[in-house]
Design a protein around this motif. Structure first.
Motif, PDB file in Angstrom:
ATOM      1  N   ALA A  15       4.516  11.517  -7.867  1.00 11.69           N
ATOM      2  CA  ALA A  15       5.236  10.422  -7.519  1.00 11.69           C
ATOM      3  C   ALA A  15       5.121   9.080  -8.962  1.00 11.69           C
ATOM      4  CB  ALA A  15       4.737  10.019  -6.582  1.00 11.69           C
ATOM      5  N   ASP A  19       8.185   8.141 -10.887  1.00 12.95           N
ATOM      6  CA  ASP A  19       8.391   6.191 -11.392  1.00 12.95           C
ATOM      7  C   ASP A  19       8.679   5.775 -12.892  1.00 12.95           C
ATOM      8  OD1 ASP A  19       8.223   3.873  -9.928  1.00 12.95           O
ATOM      9  OD2 ASP A  19       6.201   3.329  -9.674  1.00 12.95           O
ATOM     10  N   LEU A  87      10.051  15.221  -5.221  1.00 17.07           N
ATOM     11  CA  LEU A  87       9.654  14.737  -6.638  1.00 17.07           C
ATOM     12  C   LEU A  87      10.787  15.250  -7.477  1.00 17.07           C
ATOM     13  CD1 LEU A  87       6.497  13.501  -5.530  1.00 17.07           C
ATOM     14  CD2 LEU A  87       8.644  12.206  -6.226  1.00 17.07           C
ATOM     15  N   LEU A 110      16.027  10.312  -5.802  1.00 15.67           N
ATOM     16  CA  LEU A 110      14.929  10.424  -4.747  1.00 15.67           C
ATOM     17  C   LEU A 110      15.380  10.968  -3.338  1.00 15.67           C
ATOM     18  CD1 LEU A 110      11.643   9.823  -4.377  1.00 15.67           C
ATOM     19  CD2 LEU A 110      11.983   8.012  -4.215  1.00 15.67           C
ATOM     20  N   THR A 197       8.680   4.101  -4.956  1.00 17.90           N
ATOM     21  CA  THR A 197       7.386   4.943  -5.162  1.00 17.90           C
ATOM     22  C   THR A 197       5.672   4.850  -4.107  1.00 17.90           C
ATOM     23  OG1 THR A 197       8.099   5.339  -7.286  1.00 17.90           O
ATOM     24  CG2 THR A 197       5.775   6.302  -7.215  1.00 17.90           C
ATOM     25  N   VAL A 200       6.804   7.072  -1.308  1.00 21.31           N
ATOM     26  CA  VAL A 200       6.522   7.764  -1.726  1.00 21.31           C
ATOM     27  C   VAL A 200       5.372   8.665  -1.281  1.00 21.31           C
ATOM     28  CG1 VAL A 200       7.359  10.407  -2.803  1.00 21.31           C
ATOM     29  CG2 VAL A 200       8.607   9.128  -2.332  1.00 21.31           C
ATOM     30  N   ILE A 201       3.963   8.282  -2.031  1.00 18.92           N
ATOM     31  CA  ILE A 201       3.002   7.740  -2.292  1.00 18.92           C
ATOM     32  C   ILE A 201       2.031   7.989  -0.171  1.00 18.92           C
ATOM     33  CG2 ILE A 201       0.852   7.128  -3.239  1.00 18.92           C
ATOM     34  CD1 ILE A 201       2.096   7.110  -5.827  1.00 18.92           C
TER      35      ILE A 201
END
Length: 426
Positions: A15, A19, A87, A110, A197, A200-201
């Motif tokens: 991720a 980014d 990703l 994404l 990002t 996503v994390i």
């Protein structure tokens, strides 16, 4: 639990790599017009943008919530390897369009990656279709149009207000305005894109049981995402900066100021509302609007057509790559390792190809003699071929001389020549 922890760590690193690519892919959004008009030196511009991207990452988490709990259903059985596959699809598409010098949407890459991987892994129940339509697809269509119209109106107003003044006398003021508006776009970019990002994390942490559902991104996630996008921005996506600064239209300081101001307002408003729109599409629309707003300005529609085609291909293309990656990753540890190796091989091949004709801060303001060659460009040309009769890009000297210096850019020039020939003495 140890396996899950390791896999989540891989997802977090991937991720942050995305980014990083988002940073250098989207540097052009804030700084292309500022660099092309000479308002800032290229390296100074990307350094300022990097710092402000980092600051912007701390201003809001609304877009991050849209990613972590809006588009993808956390409770549908999404596993960390699904996010990893999404990703990978986004990173591959980002690098392909960067190689071609096309300002496509990192955000939509994404989204496409996550949606494609989710559909293969858990089916349609894992995707909130209404959220995709309302918070992704509708803004994707509306945002560049709104930003373009705003930039066109602002450009016309700017030139009208300064019509009795020498442009050289007002250039300093416009350049100062460009710097301020570029700073605002950079801040807005960090506020909008770094959060994707973070989302996503956070989604990976939720699927791994590390944090509770609907949790805001932890502080360490905000800091790491902000630093990754800032570092990528500092390296500068020079190929895309060249396309947006020189490939779409010939930009002068008043146009640059109008384009960036309209783009910043659109992005900041969307971040406040939680719309995860594409800053690339907003800024590209603003640049085209500024070209239409200046009398005698020229928009190179062949370049614009390929760029719009890339926008349309981004969601499905990233989704297809991610779907294949998700299929492999779902086979077990060997599948995850295979996806990682293939992803690294593709990224390495793209980097090697980029070294054949490098673009950096020393040649970013040169008008390219031809469109970049390659598989991606050929596919985009097949989807959107250059319209017949489009004039070739003008040199900077011709642009400074005005539309009269380029007959192809002046619609009345052919008629004037025919009239002159008809009245000429034999």
């Amino acid at each position: 639990m140890e396996h899950i922890t390791l896999l989540i760590g891989i997802v977090i690193v991937t991720a942050l790599v995305f980014d990083f690519t988002n940073g250098f892919h989207d540097t052009a959004n804030a700084m292309a017009t500022t660099i092309s008009t000479g308002a800032l030196r290229p390296k100074t511009a990307v350094a300022m943008s990097a710092v402000l991207n980092l600051v912007g990452a701390f201003l809001s988490v609304e877009v991050a919530k849209t990613i972590s709990g809006g588009i993808i259903d956390e409770s549908a059985g999404i596993r960390p390897e699904v996010i990893f596959a999404g990703l990978v699809g986004a990173i591959v598409w980002n690098l392909l369009t960067w190689l071609a010098g096309l300002p496509s949407s990192s955000s939509h890459a994404l989204f496409g990656g996550l949606i494609g991987a989710t559909l293969v892994s858990v089916g349609t129940s894992g995707v909130h279709g209404e959220a995709v339509v309302m918070k992704v697809l509708i803004p994707a269509v509306a945002a560049p149009v709104v930003a373009g119209l705003a930039a066109m109106a602002a450009t016309r107003l700017t030139y009208r207000l300064a019509r009795n003044r020498d442009e050289k006398d007002t250039a300093k003021g416009y350049r100062a305005g460009q710097i301020a508006s570029a700073a605002l776009v950079s801040l807005a970019h960090g506020t909008n894109d770094a959060q994707k990002t973070m989302g996503v994390i956070t989604l990976a942490l939720i699927t791994g049981g590390v944090v509770a559902p609907h949790t805001d991104p932890p502080l360490w996630v905000i800091v790491s995402a902000g630093l990754a996008i800032a570092l990528g921005t500092y390296l500068g996506g020079w190929r895309i900066i060249r396309t947006m600064g020189k490939g779409l239209t010939d930009i002068r300081p008043p146009q640059g100021f109008a384009a960036q101001t309209g783009a910043a307002a659109t992005i900041l408003a969307s971040s406040h509302l939680g719309f995860a729109l594409s800053t690339t599409q907003v800024c590209s629309g603003s640049v085209m609007g500024s070209g239409l707003g200046r009398k005698g300005g020229v928009v190179r529609w062949s370049t614009a057509g390929r760029m719009v085609a890339a926008w349309g291909l981004t969601l499905p293309a990233a989704g297809l790559v991610a779907a294949g990656a998700a299929f492999l990753a779902g086979r077990g540890d060997w599948g995850v390792a295979t996806v990682a190796v293939l992803g690294l091989a593709v990224c390495g091949a793209i980097w090697v190809a980029s070294r054949r004709k490098p673009v950096d801060h020393t040649n970013v303001n040169e008008v390219p003699a031809a469109e970049p060659a390659g598989v991606v460009t050929a596919a985009l040309q097949a989807v959107s071929p250059p319209p017949a009769g489009i004039p070739a890009p003008r040199t900077p000297e011709a642009a400074d001389a005005g539309p009269e210096a380029d007959g192809a850019a002046t619609p009345t020039a052919p008629a004037a020549r025919r009239a002159e020939a008809a009245t000429a003495t034999p």
